[in-house]
Design a protein around this motif. Structure first.
Motif, PDB file in Angstrom:
ATOM      1  N   ASP A   9     -90.308 -51.141 119.988  1.00  0.00           N
ATOM      2  CA  ASP A   9     -90.136 -52.282 119.106  1.00  0.00           C
ATOM      3  C   ASP A   9     -91.322 -53.225 119.330  1.00  0.00           C
ATOM      4  O   ASP A   9     -91.799 -53.331 120.457  1.00  0.00           O
ATOM      5  CB  ASP A   9     -88.809 -52.932 119.518  1.00  0.00           C
ATOM      6  CG  ASP A   9     -88.500 -54.233 118.817  1.00  0.00           C
ATOM      7  OD1 ASP A   9     -89.118 -54.517 117.788  1.00  0.00           O
ATOM      8  OD2 ASP A   9     -87.624 -54.956 119.319  1.00  0.00           O
ATOM      9  N   LYS A  28     -91.912 -57.027 119.346  1.00  0.00           N
ATOM     10  CA  LYS A  28     -91.049 -58.214 119.289  1.00  0.00           C
ATOM     11  C   LYS A  28     -91.778 -59.491 118.914  1.00  0.00           C
ATOM     12  O   LYS A  28     -91.158 -60.439 118.449  1.00  0.00           O
ATOM     13  CB  LYS A  28     -90.362 -58.422 120.641  1.00  0.00           C
ATOM     14  CG  LYS A  28     -89.237 -57.426 120.917  1.00  0.00           C
ATOM     15  CD  LYS A  28     -88.169 -58.028 121.810  1.00  0.00           C
ATOM     16  CE  LYS A  28     -86.934 -57.163 121.882  1.00  0.00           C
ATOM     17  NZ  LYS A  28     -86.926 -56.233 123.009  1.00  0.00           N
ATOM     18  N   GLY A  33     -86.614 -61.216 116.505  1.00  0.00           N
ATOM     19  CA  GLY A  33     -85.628 -60.153 116.641  1.00  0.00           C
ATOM     20  C   GLY A  33     -86.251 -58.764 116.578  1.00  0.00           C
ATOM     21  O   GLY A  33     -85.582 -57.774 116.860  1.00  0.00           O
ATOM     22  N   GLU A  64     -85.323 -50.700 115.790  1.00  0.00           N
ATOM     23  CA  GLU A  64     -85.521 -49.338 116.309  1.00  0.00           C
ATOM     24  C   GLU A  64     -84.593 -48.314 115.649  1.00  0.00           C
ATOM     25  O   GLU A  64     -84.964 -47.148 115.441  1.00  0.00           O
ATOM     26  CB  GLU A  64     -85.288 -49.283 117.826  1.00  0.00           C
ATOM     27  CG  GLU A  64     -86.242 -50.137 118.643  1.00  0.00           C
ATOM     28  CD  GLU A  64     -85.630 -51.469 118.973  1.00  0.00           C
ATOM     29  OE1 GLU A  64     -85.084 -52.126 118.053  1.00  0.00           O
ATOM     30  OE2 GLU A  64     -85.667 -51.870 120.139  1.00  0.00           O
TER      31      GLU A  64
HETATM   32  N1  GLY Z   1     -84.954 -54.729 118.638  1.00  0.00           N
HETATM   33  C1  GLY Z   1     -84.372 -55.639 119.537  1.00  0.00           C
HETATM   34  C2  GLY Z   1     -82.943 -55.790 119.407  1.00  0.00           C
HETATM   35  O1  GLY Z   1     -82.286 -55.153 118.597  1.00  0.00           O
HETATM   36  O2  GLY Z   1     -82.396 -56.571 120.148  1.00  0.00           O
END
Ligand code: GLY
Ligand code: AMP
Length: 425
Positions: free
Chosen positions: A205, A207, A219, A285
């Motif tokens: 991811d 962020k 997020g 993700e």
């Molecule tokens: N991709 C980070 C989360 O879902 O917290």
């Protein structure tokens, strides 16, 4: 089997899509869903954090499985209420969701299960925070103890900024000060029925809000899978050192964790360390992991919800790579401005190997078109034989989306694609 999906983000849109493609699933309903889920599944209005309302809806629909997407309903006890109504539910109990709901609780469970994570001090006063900051040294990591949608964490070299964030957190609760973990981050989703654990393929991811991992935490601005640079034994290590011990510890405490244990990890020079747990699928993700999963999703989630994961055959994966790019509202994450008209959705969806998943979207009030209704507006997924091809598909579609003032990162999966190209035969 009819499946009810609770939530309204891009993760839920991805879940709805994948479940709709499962031949074992007759009907998918999204509650409350968004303008994108509405294109492929009927929507039911519901307050997703009201356990009684969700259980009543599931009963009324005759759902054979309820899948809870976001953390807030889990922490509120939605899964408990659905199970109490006799309906299989994918998602942990409120007691088990504390693994995400309280960082201090997660640290306690990891300590008990001997799971590697950053050293941490749980602080209730500014003096304790100051002492912890000095004990660990810079860079400083300061976390709000409670749920904060990925925005409760400050990582900074500036001691004053760290203290200021801690002061804000202390106004409503406790604060966790941690040792800084260096090394790349990965997300591994571990699906479990409370006993058996099955890991999905890792994803990464991005962020931070801006290219080059600059700007504030969000997020999640984009993600990709697979991770060609990751150690071959990553998933096995995570199962052995992290997921199985935590699932066993939760069972031992009488609060078994069934659902998906999201393991957010740092691959440090001293080995894998847990950065955080979540009690749900990660967003964004999930969008890339599910794009690659060949096993029907309904069968996997139903097995986890009914304690029969040990009977499920090994998961199957597509060879394809997947990349998702989040289109964010102007001002996201600090002060997103909503209500903008979104154009180009059909052109974007027409791009080969691209899928436009909706996050914060709603039908326009006049019934024509779609407007933004959240900070993260769309999650555009591209697939292809490698990360470079998947990136090209995702960005070709993103380029066709029109939302005034919106922003997205241009470098999702870029370094991984370049590294993979450099070592390709
Ligand atoms: N991709 C980070 C989360 O879902 O917290
Ligand atoms: P969390 O909400 O705990 O996942 O934290 C959000 C982000 O802050 C993580 O994805 C990391 O990028 C960063 N972060 C959290 N904890 C640490 C740590 N101990 N060391 C370095 N970075 C961290």
């Amino acid at each position: 089997m009819d499946v009810l999906v609770i939530g309204s983000g891009a993760r839920e849109h991805a879940l709805v899509r994948a479940l709709s493609l499962d031949p074992g699933v007759d009907r998918v309903v999204a509650a409350p869903g968004n303008a994108g889920t509405a294109l492929e599944a009927p929507a039911e209005p519901v307050d997703a954090t009201d356990p009684a309302a969700v259980a009543e809806l599931a009963q009324r629909l005759g759902a054979g499985l309820v899948v809870v997407g976001p953390e807030a309903p889990l922490v509120a006890g939605v899964a408990d209420a659905v199970r109490a109504a006799g309906i299989p539910c994918f998602g942990p109990s409120a007691a088990a969701a504390r693994l995400e709901g309280s960082k201090a609780f997660a640290k306690e469970v990891m300590a008990a299960a001997n799971v590697p994570t950053a050293m941490a001090h749980v602080c209730t006063t500014e003096e304790e925070v100051a002492a912890a900051l000095d004990a660990f040294g810079a860079p400083h990591v300061v976390k709000d103890d409670g749920l904060a949608a990925g925005k409760g964490v400050v990582v900074t070299g500036d001691r004053e900024e760290a203290l200021a964030h801690a002061r804000r957190c202390l106004e409503h609760g406790t604060v966790v000060v941690e040792e800084f973990l260096d090394g790349p981050e990965v997300s591994v989703f571990c699906v479990t029925d409370g006993e058996t654990v099955v890991a999905l393929e890792p994803a990464q991811d991005s962020k931070r809000a801006l290219d080059g991992d600059e700007g504030p935490n969000t997020g999640g601005m984009g993600a990709y899978s697979p991770l060609p640079w990751a150690p071959a034994d990553l998933v096995e290590t995570v199962l052995e050192r992290v997921a199985r011990p935590v699932v066993a510890e939760m069972a031992h405490r009488g609060t078994p964790f069934a659902g998906v244990l999201y393991c957010g990890l740092a691959l440090t020079s001293r080995g894998v360390r847990v950065v955080e747990f979540n009690a749900r699928f990660g967003d964004p993700e999930t969008q890339v992991v599910l794009a690659r999963l060949a096993t029907p999703l309904g069968a996997l989630l139903h097995a986890a919800a009914t304690g029969s994961l040990d009977e499920l055959p090994d998961l199957r994966w597509r060879e394809d790579a997947a990349v998702t790019v989040v289109v964010a509202a102007p001002g996201y994450p600090e002060s997103p401005r909503m209500g903008g008209t979104i154009g180009g959705l059909e052109e974007a969806a027409a791009v080969e190997d691209a899928v436009v998943l909706h996050a914060g979207t709603a039908p326009a009030a006049d019934g024509t078109g779609v407007v933004s209704s959240g900070g993260r507006v769309l999650s555009v997924v591209g697939t292809g034989p490698d990360l470079a091809a998947a990136r090209a598909a995702a960005y070709a579609a993103v380029d066709r989306v029109r939302l005034e003032g919106s922003h997205h990162r241009t470098d999702i999966a870029l370094r991984a694609a370049e590294r993979a190209a450099a070592v390709a035969p």
